[in-house]
Enzyme design. Sequence first.
Site, PDB file in Angstrom:
ATOM      1  N   GLY A 199     -29.131  29.180  16.746  1.00 44.91           N
ATOM      2  CA  GLY A 199     -28.803  27.936  17.504  1.00 44.91           C
ATOM      3  C   GLY A 199     -29.445  27.843  18.842  1.00 44.91           C
ATOM      4  O   GLY A 199     -29.216  26.559  19.409  1.00 44.91           O
ATOM      5  N   LYS A 206     -28.747  22.253  17.023  1.00 46.26           N
ATOM      6  CA  LYS A 206     -27.737  21.796  17.882  1.00 46.26           C
ATOM      7  C   LYS A 206     -28.773  21.098  19.158  1.00 46.26           C
ATOM      8  O   LYS A 206     -28.204  20.033  19.400  1.00 46.26           O
ATOM      9  CB  LYS A 206     -27.118  22.882  18.448  1.00 46.26           C
ATOM     10  CG  LYS A 206     -26.138  23.502  17.061  1.00 46.26           C
ATOM     11  CD  LYS A 206     -25.189  22.518  16.360  1.00 46.26           C
ATOM     12  CE  LYS A 206     -24.499  22.696  15.329  1.00 46.26           C
ATOM     13  NZ  LYS A 206     -24.261  24.056  14.934  1.00 46.26           N
ATOM     14  N   HIS A 226     -21.001  16.739  14.487  1.00 47.66           N
ATOM     15  CA  HIS A 226     -20.962  18.132  14.228  1.00 47.66           C
ATOM     16  C   HIS A 226     -20.271  17.925  12.824  1.00 47.66           C
ATOM     17  O   HIS A 226     -19.118  18.718  12.911  1.00 47.66           O
ATOM     18  CB  HIS A 226     -20.504  18.984  15.199  1.00 47.66           C
ATOM     19  CG  HIS A 226     -20.465  20.317  14.887  1.00 47.66           C
ATOM     20  ND1 HIS A 226     -19.892  21.490  15.392  1.00 47.66           N
ATOM     21  CD2 HIS A 226     -21.506  21.205  13.971  1.00 47.66           C
ATOM     22  CE1 HIS A 226     -20.033  22.660  14.846  1.00 47.66           C
ATOM     23  NE2 HIS A 226     -21.201  22.625  14.062  1.00 47.66           N
ATOM     24  N   SER A 248     -17.550  25.456  14.994  1.00 46.23           N
ATOM     25  CA  SER A 248     -18.425  26.299  14.398  1.00 46.23           C
ATOM     26  C   SER A 248     -17.556  27.365  13.874  1.00 46.23           C
ATOM     27  O   SER A 248     -16.479  27.837  14.345  1.00 46.23           O
ATOM     28  CB  SER A 248     -19.367  27.131  15.391  1.00 46.23           C
ATOM     29  OG  SER A 248     -19.995  26.071  16.265  1.00 46.23           O
ATOM     30  N   CYS A 250     -15.805  27.427  11.252  1.00 46.48           N
ATOM     31  CA  CYS A 250     -14.197  27.030  10.739  1.00 46.48           C
ATOM     32  C   CYS A 250     -14.182  26.169   9.314  1.00 46.48           C
ATOM     33  O   CYS A 250     -13.402  25.539   9.005  1.00 46.48           O
ATOM     34  CB  CYS A 250     -13.712  26.016  11.970  1.00 46.48           C
ATOM     35  SG  CYS A 250     -12.855  26.825  13.500  1.00 46.48           S
ATOM     36  N   ASP A 277     -23.583  20.699   8.211  1.00 49.39           N
ATOM     37  CA  ASP A 277     -23.468  21.013   9.571  1.00 49.39           C
ATOM     38  C   ASP A 277     -23.444  19.854  10.671  1.00 49.39           C
ATOM     39  O   ASP A 277     -22.708  19.585  11.779  1.00 49.39           O
ATOM     40  CB  ASP A 277     -24.490  21.992  10.161  1.00 49.39           C
ATOM     41  CG  ASP A 277     -23.925  22.655  11.396  1.00 49.39           C
ATOM     42  OD1 ASP A 277     -22.697  23.096  11.601  1.00 49.39           O
ATOM     43  OD2 ASP A 277     -24.937  22.768  12.501  1.00 49.39           O
TER      44      ASP A 277
END
Length: 589
Positions: A199, A206, A226, A248, A250, A277
């Site tokens: 990341g 991201k 996201h 993130s 989850c 994502d």
Amino acid sequence: MTNNKTVLNWIEEMKALVSPDQIVWIDGSEQQLEQLRAEACSTGELIQLNQEKLPGCYLHRTAVNDVARVEDRTFICSRNEEDAGPTNNWMEPKKAYDMLYDIAKDSYKGRTMYVIPYSMGPVGSPLAKIGVELTDSIYVVLNMAIMTRVGQAVWDVLGDNPEWVRGLHCKCQIDQEKRYICHFPEDNTIISVNSGYGGNVLLGKKCFALRIASNLGREQGWMAEHMLILGIENPEGKVTYVTAAFPSACGKTNLAMLIPPEGYRNKGYKIWTVGDDIAWMRPGEDGRLYAINPENGFFGVAPGTNAKSNFNALESTKKGTIFTNVVHNLDDNTVWWEGLDKNPPKNALNWKGQPWDGTTSEEKGAHPNSRFTAPAENCPCISPEFDKGEGVPISAIIFGGRRAQTTPLVYQSRDWDNGVFVGSIMASETTAAAAGAVGVVRRDPMAMLPFCGYHMGDYFDHWIEMGKILGDKAPKIFNVNWFRLDDEGHFLWPGFGDNMRVLDWIIARVEGKADAVETPIGFVPQAEDIDIAGLEDEISFETLRSILQVDKAQWVKEAEGIEEFYHKFGDKLPKELHEELDKLKERVK
Ligand code: GTP
Ligand code: SPV
Ligand code: MN
């Protein structure tokens, strides 16, 4: 390669700064990638895994101090501090460039500069955007070649266009004291130094697709979120698309690739994965909201992934995949992680590369944020729309977090503005995906707290404005929580494939076919409205009823927490959200 002056000038400038021994232009060909894999294996940067069991698969270990995103070292470098807002770290651009160039100076000496042209979104799609990443890491090149569309076609589409995103990545010495991930939204530039973790260094992900793209979306009338994107096919063959924003680690990858429970499968239900994502969304000609997945692969959490929890993700990792920070099984040269199966290898190396015996060790073998980088085309349920680039029309947006209490299994917002409120008050227990404490409840609006590249108050306003543009064609907004716990800390809802049962209610609501009860926070199904046929051993009707309950006392406390959080945004908090909070307080009284 390219004659684009803006590209060539910038590469010259960066070359003078970092002083590489040589430059390699990445053309995306299998031949070139194969050479790079061989070179990385010869230096130990990659380990080639059992090519019979895992063809094209490799293992990589990051530095022990470099295993997750570093939010406290991530900066938005806008000219005005206010534009970064209260939820981002800010640095003055001149100061940031000076500091970063100082760190980057000559850092490619003895190394190679790889030039990666990449497209976020199918090459040439009207919703796609182009970036160029310079890196001194073969691991980054190989990951970018999975996660994005890389190669000559990107230069061809870019032509002379000066609009593309600059990304400079320098491994330097992986010094955590000098690790910075900086974004310059006014220059469409990203600079990342002293890290080698996904990341922080796969700059298309991201950094570009959320932090820079959220700025572009606000200027240009679209949204960078996201969110996973999935299609639910019903027995009549109709596919309904939804997006879901969870913080993130989850459950986005899991939900995106869900396999419906047997009863649903027998009836003919099927899930199609568009993305796991990130979603870029914009209103289409018919006035509905259309979404594309800007990525081309999955950078997924390994631990917990198994044939039962996420069969499709596991299948996706069987070829052409790079594993990072998992267990290396030395007996058959394969990989393992906690939750893969109940047979940990005895003769193995842990994520740090130390001898590890899964049958005796108390310590975990794989890092909790260990990951797989897998090509999207491997996924058995990849959507036929995935590569089309027109996007899919979105019927519902789902927010969700990891909450042991308070938030029910599912509820529907009253309307768009109330839905924006629901997204803005999201809270979740922190996970290993970011450095720092794990399990602490924090507000994470729209799961974008670490990823919104500008003032979060303006971001809320952008959401409100998008609602006005979409009008009655706007997706319906829901909130879910798969993570309710009992007093002993066990999950009350079975989750994973059984989340289909909640999606089913959501689709029925969208189509106006399901009942709901009005509560202070929105519309909640009655226990009878959730189909739990076949789940008798996992959850009782009473338990289901309990996790659908809205406890007013808990929500009085929640409203206080929201009010405190909202204070941060001052004048920038849209009046619509103030009003929503007032209404919530009134209803829970
Ligand atoms: P990022 O890639 O970090 O953005 O994460 P993600 O949102 O894609 O999360 P992912 O699907 O990888 O899930 C992270 C963890 O949550 C894994 O350990 C899963 O096993 C767990 N998880 C996912 N879905 C569920 C669920 O429905 N119930 C429970 N209890 N756990 C889940
Ligand atoms: C997340 O942390 O939300 C991820 C993994 O998806 S990373 O690419 O590291 O951001
Ligand atoms: Mn993520």
